[in-house]
Write a protein that holds these residues in place. Structure first.
Motif, short mmCIF file in Angstrom:
data_model
loop_
_atom_site.label_atom_id
_atom_site.label_comp_id
_atom_site.label_asym_id
_atom_site.label_seq_id
_atom_site.Cartn_x
_atom_site.Cartn_y
_atom_site.Cartn_z
N THR A 148 47.46 46.86 33.55
CA THR A 148 48.20 48.03 34.03
C THR A 148 47.63 48.55 35.34
N ALA A 149 46.48 48.05 35.72
CA ALA A 149 45.80 48.52 36.93
C ALA A 149 45.74 47.42 37.97
N GLY A 150 45.67 47.85 39.20
CA GLY A 150 45.51 46.93 40.32
C GLY A 150 44.32 47.35 41.14
N ALA A 151 44.50 47.39 42.45
CA ALA A 151 43.42 47.80 43.34
C ALA A 151 43.02 49.25 43.13
N ASP A 152 43.89 50.02 42.44
CA ASP A 152 43.58 51.42 42.17
C ASP A 152 42.46 51.59 41.15
N ALA A 153 42.26 50.60 40.29
CA ALA A 153 41.19 50.60 39.29
C ALA A 153 40.66 49.17 39.19
N PRO A 154 39.90 48.73 40.19
CA PRO A 154 39.54 47.32 40.30
C PRO A 154 38.78 46.74 39.12
N GLU A 155 37.87 47.51 38.52
CA GLU A 155 37.11 46.95 37.40
C GLU A 155 38.00 46.72 36.18
N ARG A 156 38.87 47.66 35.90
CA ARG A 156 39.79 47.48 34.76
C ARG A 156 40.74 46.31 35.02
N CYS A 157 41.21 46.22 36.24
CA CYS A 157 42.08 45.10 36.62
C CYS A 157 41.36 43.77 36.43
N ASN A 158 40.15 43.69 36.94
CA ASN A 158 39.38 42.45 36.84
C ASN A 158 39.09 42.08 35.40
N GLN A 159 38.84 43.08 34.54
CA GLN A 159 38.58 42.79 33.13
C GLN A 159 39.77 42.10 32.49
N ALA A 160 40.97 42.55 32.81
CA ALA A 160 42.17 41.93 32.24
C ALA A 160 42.26 40.47 32.67
N PHE A 161 42.11 40.22 33.95
CA PHE A 161 42.18 38.84 34.45
C PHE A 161 41.05 37.98 33.88
N ASN A 162 39.86 38.54 33.81
CA ASN A 162 38.69 37.79 33.33
C ASN A 162 38.85 37.41 31.86
N VAL A 163 39.26 38.35 31.02
CA VAL A 163 39.45 38.06 29.60
C VAL A 163 40.55 37.02 29.41
N ALA A 164 41.65 37.18 30.12
CA ALA A 164 42.77 36.24 29.98
C ALA A 164 42.38 34.83 30.41
N THR A 165 41.70 34.70 31.53
CA THR A 165 41.33 33.35 31.99
C THR A 165 40.23 32.75 31.12
N THR A 166 39.33 33.56 30.62
CA THR A 166 38.32 33.05 29.70
C THR A 166 38.98 32.50 28.45
N ALA A 167 39.94 33.24 27.92
CA ALA A 167 40.65 32.79 26.72
C ALA A 167 41.44 31.52 26.97
N VAL A 168 42.18 31.46 28.06
CA VAL A 168 43.00 30.28 28.32
C VAL A 168 42.12 29.06 28.57
N THR A 169 40.97 29.26 29.20
CA THR A 169 40.03 28.16 29.42
C THR A 169 39.46 27.64 28.10
N ALA A 170 39.36 28.54 27.12
CA ALA A 170 38.86 28.16 25.80
C ALA A 170 39.94 27.54 24.91
N GLY A 171 41.16 27.42 25.46
CA GLY A 171 42.22 26.78 24.71
C GLY A 171 43.16 27.71 23.97
N VAL A 172 43.03 29.01 24.21
CA VAL A 172 43.90 29.99 23.56
C VAL A 172 45.23 30.05 24.32
N ASP A 173 46.32 30.20 23.58
CA ASP A 173 47.64 30.40 24.18
C ASP A 173 47.67 31.82 24.73
N VAL A 174 47.82 31.97 26.05
CA VAL A 174 47.73 33.28 26.70
C VAL A 174 49.02 33.60 27.45
N SER A 175 49.49 34.81 27.23
CA SER A 175 50.59 35.38 28.01
C SER A 175 50.02 36.59 28.74
N PHE A 176 50.05 36.54 30.06
CA PHE A 176 49.45 37.60 30.88
C PHE A 176 50.57 38.39 31.55
N TRP A 177 50.52 39.72 31.39
CA TRP A 177 51.55 40.61 31.92
C TRP A 177 51.01 41.45 33.05
#
Length: 124
Positions: A14-43
């Motif tokens: 829900t955040a972008g450059a306005d809340a960079p750490e929260r934004c990065n957490q979303a991307f980081n968790v999603a890519t970590t999961a997908v790299t581990a083989g989890v089916d990920v849908s990122f919004w």
């Protein structure tokens, strides 16, 4: 590690450059999961919707964080990315404007995904 899991992980940023750490957490968790083989849908919603546009992720800066273009590439290769319909419309972003592979969809699709048996939703 998690490849045997058939669960869907739906991550909503829900955040972008306005809340960079929260934004990065979303991307980081999603890519970590997908790299581990989890089916990920990122919004991408709210201010993160801007990252659906070519070149916008490259403008994002956060010390000690992986570059967003790299994370988007991973998500597009092994998962899927959706930009919120209303969020995109509020920013005059249409289907022809977004990066190849990113779809625009609304709340009905989000609800369908999170109500899938065994799905887990995270909102950042």
């Amino acid at each position: 590690m998690l490849a045997g899991m058939a669960r869907l992980l739906v991550v909503k940023a829900t955040a972008g450059a306005d809340a960079p750490e929260r934004c990065n957490q979303a991307f980081n968790v999603a890519t970590t999961a997908v790299t581990a083989g989890v089916d990920v849908s990122f919004w991408l919603t709210g201010e993160s919707t801007w990252f659906a546009l070519p070149g916008r992720a490259a403008e994002f800066e956060l010390p000690h964080a992986a570059p967003l273009p790299d994370l988007i590439e991973v998500l597009l290769e092994a998962g899927r990315i959706t930009a919120c319909t209303q969020c995109a419309a509020r920013r005059d972003i249409g289907p022809d404007d977004v990066l190849p592979g990113i779809r625009i969809a609304g709340a009905a699709v989000f609800v369908e995904e999170i109500m899938t048996e065994g799905a887990q939703a995270l909102v950042y």
